[in-house]
Design a protein around this motif. Structure first.
Motif, PDB file in Angstrom:
ATOM      1  N   ALA A 161      -7.885 -26.383  -3.998  1.00 55.65           N
ATOM      2  CA  ALA A 161      -6.910 -25.254  -3.495  1.00 55.65           C
ATOM      3  C   ALA A 161      -5.756 -25.373  -3.677  1.00 55.65           C
ATOM      4  O   ALA A 161      -5.203 -26.696  -3.714  1.00 55.65           O
ATOM      5  CB  ALA A 161      -7.339 -24.617  -2.595  1.00 55.65           C
ATOM      6  N   ALA A 162      -4.852 -24.559  -3.406  1.00 55.95           N
ATOM      7  CA  ALA A 162      -3.668 -25.061  -3.430  1.00 55.95           C
ATOM      8  C   ALA A 162      -3.254 -24.534  -1.864  1.00 55.95           C
ATOM      9  O   ALA A 162      -3.688 -23.250  -1.317  1.00 55.95           O
ATOM     10  CB  ALA A 162      -2.971 -24.304  -3.397  1.00 55.95           C
ATOM     11  N   PHE A 163      -2.358 -24.832  -1.175  1.00 53.92           N
ATOM     12  CA  PHE A 163      -2.442 -24.981   0.699  1.00 53.92           C
ATOM     13  C   PHE A 163      -1.085 -24.140   1.074  1.00 53.92           C
ATOM     14  O   PHE A 163      -0.297 -23.980   2.021  1.00 53.92           O
ATOM     15  CB  PHE A 163      -2.321 -26.169   1.289  1.00 53.92           C
ATOM     16  CG  PHE A 163      -4.156 -27.012   1.102  1.00 53.92           C
ATOM     17  CD1 PHE A 163      -4.744 -26.697   1.341  1.00 53.92           C
ATOM     18  CD2 PHE A 163      -3.308 -27.566   0.100  1.00 53.92           C
ATOM     19  CE1 PHE A 163      -6.175 -26.684   0.891  1.00 53.92           C
ATOM     20  CE2 PHE A 163      -4.777 -28.590  -0.504  1.00 53.92           C
ATOM     21  CZ  PHE A 163      -6.323 -28.073   0.781  1.00 53.92           C
ATOM     22  N   SER A 164       0.107 -23.086  -0.114  1.00 52.72           N
ATOM     23  CA  SER A 164       0.866 -23.309   0.635  1.00 52.72           C
ATOM     24  C   SER A 164       1.196 -21.711  -0.666  1.00 52.72           C
ATOM     25  O   SER A 164       0.722 -21.583  -1.732  1.00 52.72           O
ATOM     26  CB  SER A 164       2.711 -23.266   0.151  1.00 52.72           C
ATOM     27  OG  SER A 164       3.515 -23.557  -0.019  1.00 52.72           O
ATOM     28  N   ASP A 165       2.352 -20.820   0.144  1.00 51.01           N
ATOM     29  CA  ASP A 165       2.914 -19.721  -0.780  1.00 51.01           C
ATOM     30  C   ASP A 165       3.687 -19.667  -1.493  1.00 51.01           C
ATOM     31  O   ASP A 165       4.334 -19.266  -1.887  1.00 51.01           O
ATOM     32  CB  ASP A 165       2.960 -18.600   0.130  1.00 51.01           C
ATOM     33  CG  ASP A 165       1.731 -18.185   0.800  1.00 51.01           C
ATOM     34  OD1 ASP A 165       0.930 -18.438  -0.289  1.00 51.01           O
ATOM     35  OD2 ASP A 165       1.955 -18.248   2.411  1.00 51.01           O
ATOM     36  N   VAL A 166       4.820 -21.095  -1.539  1.00 56.69           N
ATOM     37  CA  VAL A 166       5.170 -21.638  -2.187  1.00 56.69           C
ATOM     38  C   VAL A 166       5.589 -21.908  -3.974  1.00 56.69           C
ATOM     39  O   VAL A 166       3.536 -21.594  -3.659  1.00 56.69           O
ATOM     40  CB  VAL A 166       6.108 -22.968  -1.788  1.00 56.69           C
ATOM     41  CG1 VAL A 166       6.444 -22.583  -0.385  1.00 56.69           C
ATOM     42  CG2 VAL A 166       5.463 -23.877  -2.102  1.00 56.69           C
ATOM     43  N   PRO A 167       6.608 -21.290  -4.548  1.00 55.90           N
ATOM     44  CA  PRO A 167       6.195 -21.378  -5.850  1.00 55.90           C
ATOM     45  C   PRO A 167       5.611 -22.923  -6.581  1.00 55.90           C
ATOM     46  O   PRO A 167       6.074 -23.968  -5.997  1.00 55.90           O
ATOM     47  CB  PRO A 167       7.303 -21.421  -6.960  1.00 55.90           C
ATOM     48  CG  PRO A 167       8.357 -20.758  -5.762  1.00 55.90           C
ATOM     49  CD  PRO A 167       7.941 -20.869  -4.414  1.00 55.90           C
TER      50      PRO A 167
END
Length: 360
Positions: free
Chosen positions: A115-121
């Motif tokens: 998974a990814a844990f941030s909304d930044v690029p």
């Protein structure tokens, strides 16, 4: 076109799908690893249902070990034939967190095959989201660690769990001889923490889990460390856990790996003055203890979501030196063709599983 078998997550589905997909082509900074062993983590299916996989379709699996079979023209420090484990944490490598052994806090932190844990690029995650539940995995060269001679690929695939437990112990920073509670003690993270307890000066362990029978089996992982168990099935209710732990106290700290329910709160309430709770279970429920209680007891709460490369190197050094033998933690091995059944077993816990791997 060369194709391989892979366990994939597909758009619009929350299930695991075994499909054929092209073998990745390594770029100039990449290595291609022929996977010999890939770890299984049931939490990935929960995250898939939550929408935490930001690039679909994708190959699942953040834990992998194998042999380098291709090296990009600009990759350094690696060679064809190297036996390696894949470090799954993708980070920017330059922010203040990455430069101070806290890279799990990087805004770009994401995990290969996870998974990814941030909304930044997240350009690295966009490029390397495919994981290791496949016959091959492509990663940037800086994300592989050589395995010490004599360490199996199966253990290499599960170094990440051991390193997570190391990070939990570092966060706890317990005084020598402390009494420590480990919750979810019969799972992957719990058994890793039990196995490592003697290396961090723990004086006494109290293991909490659902089944008395399974807890008895886990006790031997602590070696000669004094160990007691509390089975939730033997309590009138979960709310009786605090009283039972207090009877066994004083308790200096709790490593909590329970993903839901009131066990976290109940174990915390049993801590002595100055105790510390380290949570790594991803519990969505509330920690329903008033702030004044934390203040009055001088308690500390630390949340941590992943290990660092320093933690990994500590585990690899212990394996290299022979002070840690983790082979007994691997209780289940599956072929890739049975990945769906393996994930189902990990989720239902129909039988005792400490750590499970897939061998493509």
């Amino acid at each position: 076109m060369n194709v391989m078998l892979a366990a994939r997550a597909l758009q619009g589905s929350t299930a695991l799908h075994l499909t054929e997909t092209p073998v990745p082509e390594p770029g100039p900074l990449d290595v291609l690893v022929k996977v010999a062993s890939a770890g299984l983590a049931p939490g990935m299916m929960k995250l898939l249902r939550m929408g935490a996989f930001k690039h679909l379709p994708t190959t699942l699996g953040h834990e992998a070990a194998g042999t380098i079979v291709a090296v990009g023209a600009e990759a350094t420090g690696v060679s064809m034939g190297d036996r390696v484990r894949v470090h799954p944490n993708l980070t920017c490598r330059s922010c203040v967190y990455c430069r101070t052994d806290r890279e799990m806090m990087c805004a770009q932190q994401a995990m290969v095959g996870h998974a990814a844990f941030s909304d930044v690029p997240m350009p690295l995650y966009a490029e390397y989201h495919d994981g290791g539940l496949a016959e091959y995995v492509r990663v940037p060269y800086w994300l592989v660690d050589r395995l010490p001679d004599g360490v199996s690929f199966d253990v290499g695939a599960k170094v990440h769990d051991l390193a997570n437990a190391v990070r939990a112990y570092k966060c706890a920073a317990l005084p020598l001889g402390s009494t420590l509670v480990i919750t979810a003690a019969t799972g992957s993270m719990g058994t890793a923490a039990v196995k490592l307890a003697p290396h961090f000066g723990v004086g006494r362990l109290i293991l909490v889990g659902r089944s008395a029978e399974r807890l008895t089996a886990v006790r031997r992982l602590a070696g000669g460390l004094h160990t007691e168990t509390v089975a939730l099935e033997d309590l009138p209710s979960v709310e009786d856990l605090t009283r039972r732990l207090r009877d066994l106290g004083p308790i200096d700290g709790v490593l909590d790996f329970v993903p839901d329910g009131p066990v976290m709160t109940q174990a915390t309430l049993a801590m002595t003055t100055g105790g510390i709770l380290v949570h790594m279970g991803g519990n969505n429920g509330p920690l329903s203890i008033p702030a004044r209680v934390w203040m009055a007891n001088c308690w500390r709460f630390v949340g941590t979501r992943a290990c660092t490369r320093t933690d990994v190197q500590q585990v690899l050094n212990m394996l290299r030196e022979g002070t840690l033998d983790a082979e007994e933690l691997i209780t289940h091995r599956f072929p890739l063709t049975e990945a769906e059944r393996a994930v189902d077993l990990m989720q239902t816990r129909a039988e005792p599983i400490w750590m499970a791997v897939v061998n493509p």
